[in-house]
Design an enzyme around this catalytic site. Sequence first.
Site, PDB file in Angstrom:
ATOM      1  N   HIS A  93       0.791  -0.957   0.490  1.00  0.00           N
ATOM      2  CA  HIS A  93      -0.209  -0.081  -0.025  1.00  0.00           C
ATOM      3  C   HIS A  93       0.795   0.929  -0.268  1.00  0.00           C
ATOM      4  O   HIS A  93       1.609   1.272  -0.259  1.00  0.00           O
ATOM      5  CB  HIS A  93      -1.168   0.116   1.138  1.00  0.00           C
ATOM      6  CG  HIS A  93       0.335   0.253   2.416  1.00  0.00           C
ATOM      7  ND1 HIS A  93       0.558  -0.707   2.827  1.00  0.00           N
ATOM      8  CD2 HIS A  93      -0.144   1.171   2.953  1.00  0.00           C
ATOM      9  CE1 HIS A  93       1.276  -0.502   4.181  1.00  0.00           C
ATOM     10  NE2 HIS A  93       0.750   0.849   4.266  1.00  0.00           N
ATOM     11  N   ASP A  95       0.429   4.676   2.250  1.00  0.00           N
ATOM     12  CA  ASP A  95      -0.330   4.977   3.339  1.00  0.00           C
ATOM     13  C   ASP A  95      -0.809   6.587   2.436  1.00  0.00           C
ATOM     14  O   ASP A  95      -0.444   7.529   1.486  1.00  0.00           O
ATOM     15  CB  ASP A  95       0.887   6.182   3.980  1.00  0.00           C
ATOM     16  CG  ASP A  95       1.320   4.940   5.099  1.00  0.00           C
ATOM     17  OD1 ASP A  95       1.361   3.641   4.922  1.00  0.00           O
ATOM     18  OD2 ASP A  95       2.408   5.133   5.749  1.00  0.00           O
ATOM     19  N   HIS A 249       3.984   0.079   0.421  1.00  0.00           N
ATOM     20  CA  HIS A 249       5.496  -0.490   1.260  1.00  0.00           C
ATOM     21  C   HIS A 249       4.540  -1.566   1.686  1.00  0.00           C
ATOM     22  O   HIS A 249       3.596  -1.632   1.187  1.00  0.00           O
ATOM     23  CB  HIS A 249       6.444   0.437   2.432  1.00  0.00           C
ATOM     24  CG  HIS A 249       5.055   1.061   2.950  1.00  0.00           C
ATOM     25  ND1 HIS A 249       4.743   2.209   2.803  1.00  0.00           N
ATOM     26  CD2 HIS A 249       4.368   0.599   4.402  1.00  0.00           C
ATOM     27  CE1 HIS A 249       3.560   3.116   3.722  1.00  0.00           C
ATOM     28  NE2 HIS A 249       3.516   1.795   4.738  1.00  0.00           N
ATOM     29  N   ARG A 264       4.565   6.321  14.237  1.00  0.00           N
ATOM     30  CA  ARG A 264       4.445   6.669  13.035  1.00  0.00           C
ATOM     31  C   ARG A 264       3.988   8.240  13.033  1.00  0.00           C
ATOM     32  O   ARG A 264       2.638   8.230  13.381  1.00  0.00           O
ATOM     33  CB  ARG A 264       3.840   5.311  12.042  1.00  0.00           C
ATOM     34  CG  ARG A 264       3.712   6.334  10.401  1.00  0.00           C
ATOM     35  CD  ARG A 264       2.553   5.088   9.224  1.00  0.00           C
ATOM     36  NE  ARG A 264       1.679   6.294   9.577  1.00  0.00           N
ATOM     37  CZ  ARG A 264       0.826   4.909   8.502  1.00  0.00           C
ATOM     38  NH1 ARG A 264       0.611   4.045   8.350  1.00  0.00           N
ATOM     39  NH2 ARG A 264      -0.851   6.198   8.850  1.00  0.00           N
TER      40      ARG A 264
END
Length: 276
Positions: A93, A95, A249, A264
Site C-alpha cells: 500500500h 499511506d 510498502h 508513525r
Amino acid sequence: MEIVPLSGALGAEIHGADIRRAEDLPEIQNAFARHSVIVIRGQDISPDEHLAFARTWGAINVNRFFQALDSHPEIAIVLKEPDQRRATGEDWHTDHAYDLEPAMGSILHAIEVPPYGGDTVYCSMGAAYDALSDRFKELLQGLYAWHSSSHVFGVAAQDSEAMKMGKYRNAESATQNALHPVVISHPLSGRKGLFVNPQFTTQIDGLAKPESDAILGMLYSHCSKPDFQCRVRWQKGDVTMWDNRATWHKAINDYQGHRRYMHRVTVEGCPLQAAQ
Ligand code: SIN
C-alpha cells in the site's frame, strides 16, 4: 555521515546522523530526494523530537484512523502484540492514498523490534513505471483511479482483527473516496510513477470492473518484482522515512509470538498531477 544505498532501485541507510541536529538535515533531505526511502540508524529520540523532525518537512497530517499516543495525538501507534495474527500494513500500500492530498511522507520510529523478522519492504513506483513498455505507458496515459479507506478502516471492516482489538478508530468517518491519476508526475522531482496500490485503490475510473481489475492486476504483479524493491531490517531506534508519492510498502508479518512497536508520523502532501 555515511549514506549506503540499499538496492539499485531505491532506499539508503544513513549512519552517523542525528535527526535532532539542524546541521545534519540538508544531507538527510538530499538522501531522501535521491533514494525515496531513508533508514536513519540509531536514533534515541523522544516523541517530541520525532515530531520536531517531522515538522522540518512540513505540517503534520494527523491520521484519523490509527490509535494515537494519548500524550501526542499526532503520533500513530503501529503495534503487533504477541497474540495478534495480523500486522498493520501487511498488504502492499501507499499511506493515505485515500486522501484528496495524500501524505507526502511517513516517518516510522522503531521502539521495540522482534528478535527476527518484522522487516518492511518498499517498491519504487518510478522504477516500476520505467520498466513498462511504451505501448502500455500510452494505455495508462490519462487514466484516473479511485482510492478508498472504507473497506480497511470503515464500518465494512468491523469484523477484522484490527478493529476487534481496537487498533483503529473513527470507522464512521471512513467514507471518503479520492480520484488520482494512475501515472503521476512526482510533485518534487517530476519523475513519472504509478499511483495505484493493492490495498486502497478500488477501480480505474470509467472502465468496467473486469477491465479495471485486469489492468490493476497486471500492474500489481509487475510492481511486485524484486527488481524494484529494497528491504529494511529494523533495529531498535531506527527512524525510516519514505516518500508516499514514489513508493509502496509492506510490513512482513513473520514474527508470530513476538511484539513489534513503532511510532508513525505522517507529513502533509498536496494534490497529485497527472504525468504529461
Ligand atoms: C505502515 O504501513 O505504515 C507500517 C509499516 C510497518 O510497520 O513496517
